[in-house]
Design an enzyme around this catalytic site. Structure first.
Site, PDB file in Angstrom:
ATOM      1  CE1 TYR A 139      -3.041   3.047   0.417  1.00  0.00           C
ATOM      2  CE2 TYR A 139      -3.799   2.115   2.482  1.00  0.00           C
ATOM      3  CZ  TYR A 139      -3.894   3.067   1.501  1.00  0.00           C
ATOM      4  OH  TYR A 139      -4.853   4.054   1.593  1.00  0.00           O
ATOM      5  CE  LYS A 167      -6.209   1.702  -1.426  1.00  0.00           C
ATOM      6  NZ  LYS A 167      -6.238   2.564  -0.260  1.00  0.00           N
TER       7      LYS A 167
END
Length: 303
Positions: A139, A167
């Protein structure tokens, strides 16, 4: 890899924290909200991230949300558990618990507060992914963590076979293309910033995870449909409407998530308020919630 990519393609709302009237995690509201989102046709949920107010919750509260969502909808959609926490020990505890619950993948931001060298971030992510058999999604959200994923660290992480995606919530859409290229197109890229969903998808993102999706799921599903069908002009139009709504949600004195939760209440989906230090929408700003809901309803009707 193809089967894995297909499992993680589509629209993944970032799940909101669901509280009762006393501000505690609500089992009934969590499960009701999860089922509500599944009924909209989403492909999966990202549970326990920023939108879930994770940094303001203790471990047991985060576990409760992971469990309630899994119990409600775990057999119907793909579930990604965000397990990032200030300490590696807590992150591993959450990771192991998510695996027990049947989650499909793990994800984590870099450690926050202390400015750590890349080697520390590497070992943090590595310790998490080695603690379970689940695939791992990096992330990258530099605007809140202060660290922007480098190609060097990405390549180092890719040496672990369980790293399947990123992400990416950095604002430059070029980052999506660079990460995709660095991995020889062998990474699942999730667009993070909702304001650039269409641009991110066109630049190579396979899917999207977003904090405003859940209050206007239909718009992101339709935008994704337009992109898939090659109707880029209409995808751009719907992105413009999405951005106007996001600007309105962020224009109030309270937290954007409080504004979102007030809109959801208007849709008969009460998941409580937000946890301090996030501030609720109050006073005259509450009157603007009806206007924002109308913007969303009108955009949905248009497409």
């Amino acid at each position: 890899m193809r089967l894995i990519v297909e499992k993680f393609k589509g629209i993944f709302p970032a799940f909101y924290a669901c509280y009762d009237e006393e501000g505690n995690i609500s089992e009934s509201r969590t499960k009701q909200f999860a089922n509500y989102l599944v009924s909209k046709g989403i492909q999966g949920l990202y549970v326990g991230g920023s939108s879930g107010e994770c940094i303001y919750q203790n471990l047991e509260e985060r576990k409760l949300t992971l469990r309630y969502v899994a119990e409600a909808v775990g057999h119907q959609i793909t579930l990604i558990a965000h397990v990032g926490a200030p300490s590696t020990r807590d992150s591993i505890e959450l990771a192991k618990y998510a695996e027990q619950l049947g989650y499909d993948a793990l994800s984590a931001i870099p450690p926050i507060y202390f400015v750590l060298p890349e080697d520390s971030i590497y070992h943090y992510w590595t310790d998490i992914l080695e603690s379970t058999n689940l695939p791992f999604i990096i992330y990258n959200i530099p605007q809140t963590t202060g660290y922007n994923l480098s190609i060097q660290l990405l390549n180092r992480m890719l040496q672990h076979g369980k790293v399947i995606g990123v992400k990416n919530s950095s604002m430059p859409v070029m980052d999506i293309e660079r990460f995709k290229t660095a991995s020889s197109n062998n990474l699942i890229l999730f667009n993070g910033p909702d304001e650039q969903f269409v641009a991110g998808r066109l630049m190579g993102a396979d899917s999207g995870i977003g904090g405003t999706y859940a209050v206007m799921v239909e718009l992101f599903l339709k935008a994704n449909e337009f992109i898939s069908s090659g109707d880029i002009a209409r995808a751009q139009q719907i992105q413009s409407d999405i951005n106007s709504i996001i600007i309105a949600l962020c224009s109030l004195n309270g937290s954007m998530y409080s504004a979102i939760k007030e809109v959801l209440k208007k849709n008969n989906m009460d998941i409580g308020s937000v946890r301090k230090p996030l501030q609720p929408v109050t006073g005259e700003d509450l009157q603007k919630i009806d206007e924002i809901k109308a913007m969303i309803d009108q955009a949905i009707a248009k497409y």
